[in-house]
Design a protein around this motif. Structure first.
Motif, PDB file in Angstrom:
ATOM      1  N   LEU A  48      -9.375  -4.549   4.479  1.00 61.44           N
ATOM      2  CA  LEU A  48      -8.326  -5.458   4.941  1.00 61.44           C
ATOM      3  C   LEU A  48      -8.673  -6.915   4.649  1.00 61.44           C
ATOM      4  O   LEU A  48      -7.789  -7.717   4.341  1.00 61.44           O
ATOM      5  CB  LEU A  48      -8.066  -5.264   6.432  1.00 61.44           C
ATOM      6  CG  LEU A  48      -7.343  -3.975   6.833  1.00 61.44           C
ATOM      7  CD1 LEU A  48      -6.794  -4.095   8.255  1.00 61.44           C
ATOM      8  CD2 LEU A  48      -6.225  -3.620   5.887  1.00 61.44           C
ATOM      9  N   TYR A  52      -5.992  -9.115   2.530  1.00 58.83           N
ATOM     10  CA  TYR A  52      -5.283 -10.252   3.103  1.00 58.83           C
ATOM     11  C   TYR A  52      -5.806 -11.608   2.654  1.00 58.83           C
ATOM     12  O   TYR A  52      -5.071 -12.602   2.687  1.00 58.83           O
ATOM     13  CB  TYR A  52      -5.288 -10.159   4.632  1.00 58.83           C
ATOM     14  CG  TYR A  52      -4.144  -9.321   5.142  1.00 58.83           C
ATOM     15  CD1 TYR A  52      -2.898  -9.877   5.408  1.00 58.83           C
ATOM     16  CD2 TYR A  52      -4.290  -7.948   5.305  1.00 58.83           C
ATOM     17  CE1 TYR A  52      -1.828  -9.105   5.835  1.00 58.83           C
ATOM     18  CE2 TYR A  52      -3.234  -7.154   5.738  1.00 58.83           C
ATOM     19  CZ  TYR A  52      -2.005  -7.740   6.002  1.00 58.83           C
ATOM     20  OH  TYR A  52      -0.952  -6.964   6.414  1.00 58.83           O
ATOM     21  N   LEU A  73       0.669   0.186   6.950  1.00 55.93           N
ATOM     22  CA  LEU A  73      -0.421   0.853   7.657  1.00 55.93           C
ATOM     23  C   LEU A  73       0.103   2.196   8.143  1.00 55.93           C
ATOM     24  O   LEU A  73       0.703   2.292   9.214  1.00 55.93           O
ATOM     25  CB  LEU A  73      -0.897  -0.015   8.826  1.00 55.93           C
ATOM     26  CG  LEU A  73      -2.140   0.467   9.565  1.00 55.93           C
ATOM     27  CD1 LEU A  73      -3.397   0.254   8.718  1.00 55.93           C
ATOM     28  CD2 LEU A  73      -2.291  -0.251  10.899  1.00 55.93           C
ATOM     29  N   SER A  79      -4.101  -0.036  14.224  1.00 55.53           N
ATOM     30  CA  SER A  79      -3.478  -1.334  14.455  1.00 55.53           C
ATOM     31  C   SER A  79      -4.489  -2.409  14.832  1.00 55.53           C
ATOM     32  O   SER A  79      -4.301  -3.585  14.512  1.00 55.53           O
ATOM     33  CB  SER A  79      -2.417  -1.221  15.553  1.00 55.53           C
ATOM     34  OG  SER A  79      -3.007  -0.910  16.811  1.00 55.53           O
ATOM     35  N   LEU A  82      -5.336  -4.250  11.837  1.00 55.88           N
ATOM     36  CA  LEU A  82      -4.234  -5.067  11.331  1.00 55.88           C
ATOM     37  C   LEU A  82      -4.040  -6.307  12.189  1.00 55.88           C
ATOM     38  O   LEU A  82      -3.825  -7.399  11.662  1.00 55.88           O
ATOM     39  CB  LEU A  82      -2.950  -4.241  11.288  1.00 55.88           C
ATOM     40  CG  LEU A  82      -1.706  -4.958  10.744  1.00 55.88           C
ATOM     41  CD1 LEU A  82      -1.953  -5.498   9.340  1.00 55.88           C
ATOM     42  CD2 LEU A  82      -0.503  -4.029  10.773  1.00 55.88           C
ATOM     43  N   TRP A  83      -4.124  -6.155  13.524  1.00 55.50           N
ATOM     44  CA  TRP A  83      -3.971  -7.332  14.390  1.00 55.50           C
ATOM     45  C   TRP A  83      -5.057  -8.366  14.077  1.00 55.50           C
ATOM     46  O   TRP A  83      -4.794  -9.575  14.078  1.00 55.50           O
ATOM     47  CB  TRP A  83      -4.027  -6.955  15.864  1.00 55.50           C
ATOM     48  CG  TRP A  83      -3.097  -5.883  16.341  1.00 55.50           C
ATOM     49  CD1 TRP A  83      -3.319  -5.014  17.385  1.00 55.50           C
ATOM     50  CD2 TRP A  83      -1.775  -5.554  15.855  1.00 55.50           C
ATOM     51  NE1 TRP A  83      -2.254  -4.166  17.558  1.00 55.50           N
ATOM     52  CE2 TRP A  83      -1.287  -4.479  16.630  1.00 55.50           C
ATOM     53  CE3 TRP A  83      -0.980  -6.048  14.823  1.00 55.50           C
ATOM     54  CZ2 TRP A  83      -0.036  -3.907  16.408  1.00 55.50           C
ATOM     55  CZ3 TRP A  83       0.259  -5.468  14.594  1.00 55.50           C
ATOM     56  CH2 TRP A  83       0.723  -4.423  15.389  1.00 55.50           C
ATOM     57  N   THR A 111       1.119   0.703  15.719  1.00 57.04           N
ATOM     58  CA  THR A 111       1.981  -0.380  15.259  1.00 57.04           C
ATOM     59  C   THR A 111       3.456  -0.181  15.594  1.00 57.04           C
ATOM     60  O   THR A 111       3.988   0.918  15.527  1.00 57.04           O
ATOM     61  CB  THR A 111       1.866  -0.553  13.736  1.00 57.04           C
ATOM     62  OG1 THR A 111       2.031   0.715  13.097  1.00 57.04           O
ATOM     63  CG2 THR A 111       0.528  -1.129  13.357  1.00 57.04           C
ATOM     64  N   VAL A 118       4.297  -6.745  10.535  1.00 55.67           N
ATOM     65  CA  VAL A 118       4.269  -5.283  10.415  1.00 55.67           C
ATOM     66  C   VAL A 118       5.409  -4.826   9.511  1.00 55.67           C
ATOM     67  O   VAL A 118       6.560  -5.201   9.718  1.00 55.67           O
ATOM     68  CB  VAL A 118       4.379  -4.615  11.796  1.00 55.67           C
ATOM     69  CG1 VAL A 118       4.550  -3.112  11.662  1.00 55.67           C
ATOM     70  CG2 VAL A 118       3.137  -4.935  12.625  1.00 55.67           C
ATOM     71  N   GLU A 151      -1.984   2.132   3.261  1.00 58.70           N
ATOM     72  CA  GLU A 151      -3.234   2.695   3.793  1.00 58.70           C
ATOM     73  C   GLU A 151      -2.921   4.039   4.438  1.00 58.70           C
ATOM     74  O   GLU A 151      -1.964   4.172   5.191  1.00 58.70           O
ATOM     75  CB  GLU A 151      -3.837   1.737   4.817  1.00 58.70           C
ATOM     76  CG  GLU A 151      -5.157   2.209   5.436  1.00 58.70           C
ATOM     77  CD  GLU A 151      -4.973   3.205   6.574  1.00 58.70           C
ATOM     78  OE1 GLU A 151      -5.894   4.010   6.802  1.00 58.70           O
ATOM     79  OE2 GLU A 151      -3.903   3.196   7.215  1.00 58.70           O
TER      80      GLU A 151
END
Length: 282
Positions: A48, A52, A73, A79, A82-83, A111, A118, A151
């Motif tokens: 990630l 990103y 995702l 999550s 991701l957060w 998510t 998202v 992913e």
């Protein structure tokens, strides 16, 4: 300003530091409720960070930018990772991280599309790659060069819908679609139930250009993502061999790292382990 793609030369050290900061954010989140899907998050942090902060084209100030790359995702319970990435990208306030998993929080343990950044709702497994195929087809119709990254996990490959989507992507020659397959060897109650090996061989057999790497080696991750930029008529699959709980020895060695829960008072020790492993502690 939007992040442009393709990116220039990667600063591997900077990306490794980003991955460390993502892990630090995840531990902050898990500490808040004393639990969370921390094992998977710590394992996928390097991928990630590379996405990103090097590979993805997106605008943190305009999340609906039509020319953005999409990141889906599929394993929604990841999550927590991701957060952390969205926080480092300036999309989620860092002060909000402590609300992870709490009632009425935007930072659910799986998510939801009510959270900024998202692209798909996660939860039930097996749907992400199909949505990625649909989005890649839509972008082709729009004559957009934006790419779609999905992913998914080794356990999720047990879902038949994953392989229907894989066949479709190859048939339609969706070379702007990249699957990131997190092979961490675990499911809810321990090791992956069905033997999915050879994972890379399966994706190649379905017509995907496939790369198999150490998913916790930033140089390897960045290199695979660079190779996946080629528009050669084939979708791309990057098989990431990751270690659940990466960076926290106690979680790395746990047989139950899928959902990690300990007394809130013990999280200080977990974080101290991480900081020592990261070289920032005593």
């Amino acid at each position: 300003m939007p992040r442009n793609s393709p990116p220039g030369t990667a600063d591997i050290g900077a990306l490794e530091r980003k991955a460390t900061q993502l892990r630090r954010h995840m531990l902050t989140m898990a500490r808040g409720q004393g639990q969370g899907y921390i094992g998977q998050g710590l394992g996928i942090a390097d991928a990630l960070a590379a996405l990103y902060f090097h590979e993805l084209r997106y605008d943190p100030h305009n999340l609906a930018w039509p020319d953005r790359d999409r990141f889906l995702l599929s394993t929604g319970h990841y999550s927590i990772a991701l957060w952390a990435a969205l926080t480092e990208a300036g999309i989620i306030p860092v002060e909000e991280l402590v609300t992870y998993g709490a009632d009425n929080s935007r930072l659910e343990m799986s998510t939801l599309d009510t959270t900024p950044g998202v692209e798909m709702i996660g939860g039930s497994l097996g749907h992400g790659l199909g949505q990625g195929v649909g989005q890649a087809l839509g972008l082709r119709v729009d004559r957009s060069d934006a790419r779609v990254f999905v992913e998914l996990s080794d356990g999720e490959m047990q879902e038949g819908s994953t392989w229907e989507a894989a066949m479709s992507a190859s048939h339609f020659k969706l070379d702007g679609l990249v699957a990131l397959i997190d092979c961490n060897g675990i499911q809810a109650d321990g090791p992956v139930v069905l033997d999915m090996e050879p994972v890379a061989g399966k994706w190649r057999a379905f017509g995907w250009e496939t790369f198999e790497i150490d998913g916790n080696d930033m140089t390897a991750v960045v290199g695979a993502l660079a190779s996946a930029r080629q528009r050669n008529g084939k979708p791309k699959a990057i098989v990431l061999r990751t270690l659940p709980g990466k960076g926290v020895p106690r979680i790395e060695s746990s047989e139950k790292s899928h959902f990690f829960r300990i007394d809130v008072a013990q999280w200080g020790g977990i974080i101290a382990e991480f900081e020592k492993s990261a070289g920032a502690g005593p």
